[in-house]
Design an enzyme around this catalytic site. Structure first.
Site, short mmCIF file in Angstrom:
data_model
loop_
_atom_site.label_atom_id
_atom_site.label_comp_id
_atom_site.label_asym_id
_atom_site.label_seq_id
_atom_site.Cartn_x
_atom_site.Cartn_y
_atom_site.Cartn_z
N PRO A 1 0.78 -1.24 0.00
CG PRO A 1 0.03 -0.92 2.18
CD PRO A 1 0.75 -1.91 1.30
CB CYS A 2 3.16 2.82 -2.42
SG CYS A 2 2.31 2.57 -3.97
CG HIS A 3 -2.93 3.45 -1.25
ND1 HIS A 3 -2.63 2.11 -1.49
CD2 HIS A 3 -3.86 3.46 -0.27
CE1 HIS A 3 -3.37 1.36 -0.68
NE2 HIS A 3 -4.12 2.16 0.07
#
Length: 164
Positions: A129-131
């Site tokens: 989850p780089c968001h």
């Protein structure tokens, strides 16, 4: 053998890639047409059981019905990138961290820019989850899938989170 398959999702056409019984990539389709030409010629364009399971879990996540993924992941990258990606996986659903916080977590508080580059090169969107990484001032900065998708994902998690 490497496999790839493209699915239509709420985020658009998504390419899933598998190698050695692990997911190696989840990304926005290169030209959004979903043609087989989007994937590299050394890949076999086929829906495998693992790719299908990954797509189902991603769609459940996008529908607000899943907060964690149980798919084996094997992103390809440098040791530093892998440390960053592991740190991203540790960010709880519905929460965010800054680039500096991730840099501190991987043991180099001055590596915020390098963390940003590792985020940019994350080959497995959503599942890693780089968001969930934002600017120090709380702004949505950088997302390979576009800031509108980052905002969508963060709002989705906020709406479905048990946090707060």
């Amino acid at each position: 053998m490497e496999f790839a398959y493209i699915y239509e999702t709420k985020l658009g056409k998504i390419v899933f890639k598998e190698k050695d019984e692990s997911i190696t990539e989840v990304s926005i389709s290169v030209d959004e047409t979903g043609n087989e030409g989007d994937v590299q010629s050394n890949l076999l364009f086929r829906e495998t059981d693992l790719i299908k399971a990954a797509a189902i879990q991603l769609c459940e996540y996008l529908d607000g019905k899943r907060q964690n993924f149980t798919i084996p992941l094997k992103p390809e990258g440098t040791e530093f990138q892998k440390k960053v990606w592991n740190a991203l996986i540790s960010i709880p659903y519905g929460e965010v961290r800054t680039y500096k916080q991730i840099a501190e977590q991987v043991g180099n508080e001055k590596a915020s820019r390098a963390v940003g580059m590792a985020n940019h090169n994350n080959p497995i969107m959503c599942l890693i989850p780089c968001h969930r990484v934002i600017g120090a001032n709380g702004s949505l900065v950088g997302y390979a899938g576009g800031l509108h998708r980052k905002e969508f994902l963060l709002n989705l998690e906020k709406a479905n989170s048990q946090v707060g």
